[in-house]
Design an enzyme around this catalytic site. Sequence first.
Site, PDB file in Angstrom:
ATOM      1  N   PHE A 152      74.127  23.324  30.635  1.00 13.16           N
ATOM      2  CA  PHE A 152      72.998  23.858  31.387  1.00 13.16           C
ATOM      3  C   PHE A 152      73.353  25.089  32.205  1.00 13.16           C
ATOM      4  CE2 PHE A 152      75.025  21.181  34.623  1.00 13.16           C
ATOM      5  CZ  PHE A 152      74.966  21.996  35.740  1.00 13.16           C
ATOM      6  N   LYS A 176      72.407  23.000  19.747  1.00 14.78           N
ATOM      7  CA  LYS A 176      71.836  21.970  20.607  1.00 14.78           C
ATOM      8  C   LYS A 176      72.074  22.386  22.051  1.00 14.78           C
ATOM      9  CE  LYS A 176      72.274  18.849  22.958  1.00 14.78           C
ATOM     10  NZ  LYS A 176      71.780  18.681  24.384  1.00 14.78           N
ATOM     11  N   SER A 229      81.480  18.746  29.993  1.00 15.91           N
ATOM     12  CA  SER A 229      82.425  17.974  30.786  1.00 15.91           C
ATOM     13  C   SER A 229      83.585  17.481  29.929  1.00 15.91           C
ATOM     14  CB  SER A 229      81.718  16.776  31.425  1.00 15.91           C
ATOM     15  OG  SER A 229      81.375  15.816  30.439  1.00 15.91           O
ATOM     16  N   CYS A 284      82.401  26.976  35.025  1.00 13.31           N
ATOM     17  CA  CYS A 284      83.738  26.450  34.754  1.00 13.31           C
ATOM     18  C   CYS A 284      84.834  27.399  35.217  1.00 13.31           C
ATOM     19  CB  CYS A 284      83.898  26.149  33.263  1.00 13.31           C
ATOM     20  SG  CYS A 284      83.902  27.602  32.210  1.00 13.31           S
ATOM     21  N   GLU A 385      86.294  17.496  39.209  1.00 17.53           N
ATOM     22  CA  GLU A 385      85.509  18.731  39.184  1.00 17.53           C
ATOM     23  C   GLU A 385      84.191  18.462  39.905  1.00 17.53           C
ATOM     24  OE1 GLU A 385      84.385  22.038  35.884  1.00 17.53           O
ATOM     25  OE2 GLU A 385      83.465  20.081  35.608  1.00 17.53           O
TER      26      GLU A 385
END
Length: 502
Positions: A152, A176, A229, A284, A385
């Site tokens: 996202f 996707k 993730s 990230c 994280e």
Amino acid sequence: MKTVTHWIAGKPYGDVSGASATWGPVTDPATGEVTTRVAMAGADEVDAAVAAAKEAYAGWRTSSLAQRIAILFRYRELLNSRRDDLAALITAEQGKTHADALGEVARGLEIVELACGLGMALKGDMSTEVSSRIDVASVRQPLGVIVGISPFNFPAMISMWMFPMAIACGNTFVHKPSSKAPSASILLAELAAEAGVPDGVLNIVQGDEVAVNALLDHPDVAAVSFVGSTPVARHVYTRASAGGKRVQALGEAKNHMLVLPDADLDAAAEAAVTAAYGSAGQRCMAVSVVVAVGSAGDALVSRIAERAKTVKIGPGDDPTSEMGPLITKAHRDRVADYVAGAAAQGADVVLDGRGFTVEGLENGHWMGVSLLDKVSTDSDAYRNEIFGPVLCVLRAETYEEAMTIINGSPYGNASSIFTRDGGAARRFQLEVEAGMVGVNVPMPVPVGYHSFGGWKDSAFGDHRMYGSEAVHFYTRGKVITSRWPDAAETASGPDLGFPASR
């Protein structure tokens, strides 16, 4: 209410009336209101998308490289002309500021431009006369149907990091996107069709883990590219590779910024604030940990706090906003829990972003900037994280102690050092266990013609994203040995011996 559905074989796919479809909500992070519904794919939609890609592959793989590049050039121009529209979709569903969203589009365009020049990277090698009248050539050929699964936080950029390179190499693609920010993917597909990408070469299936697992298991999928993730990256890598698929799966990060006492502390503080709180920390490459060495600690924390207090937080469509909301209420609450937990585990909470709100938008997913000092390596805020506007500061007495901390992390995405000492910088860049390294650069995101990816639990698979490694990931090598006797030669009998090389 706006509806986002799938894009298969060059057109929207699905029952937009909702009579027979499963839908998920899409929320505006600044208001907390559901503004859109997104179709959620099951096995049937996945089968349709993969079938369209497989059918298109037969013609696309044999299309000329010149044809593919011409289409990508047109695509680049269309994307450039619609960059504001694309950025507006990102802001509405992801929450980042319009300026930040424009930066995302620009970094995605960089890889589209790289794909436009892919001819040089796709050329093979040839050796003549390796033996009498025997030539050997090495060529690269496409794999087939590629799947891309993106997160996202960069709804457009990471998509553009994947499919332009894949289709330039002659593959077809099923994308996707995240169901939390799906609209950008449809605009990308519409512009691709307008540029001349043939039907079925680029397909979009919306959805959740049901769609993901159906794609990972599909026998007609040749390779999977993923960003998300670490637990999901590990799942994608394990499940898809067990089915014989090629996989690159990028996971989480805990990016460290090492600050030595000789560093320009004003520059280091400015860099830390920008890298920690930009995009609300939802990237990230965000710096989530500063390791301050020796006397740098107190002065650096003071400077970071002073600058962080001035960050203007507000809705992404307000041009004065420097940081927007978090993606969902649940994620905001999770980030806030880390701040509370850090205090309970002994950290000094210098800045506490919990409870922050924006007047008139109280239901938005707001979180102020948080700064945690003297964080321990066994605290939850350090070990996990957080993916939010929370910066942890750890203290070390020496460079060696700092490196023990950094290299002890299970993540190895990126790391940077701030110093005026060239010898220390050189030593750091060779010793640090990270895939991307910055020297006086807080977020060392490689330019397009290099490749992006981390080490350890930040990446699974042997290939990085974009750059030369993307060409190797999206193609496979073939070596051709040929002999064409001179027509004037006298025919001789078969030689059953192993071919000589001289």
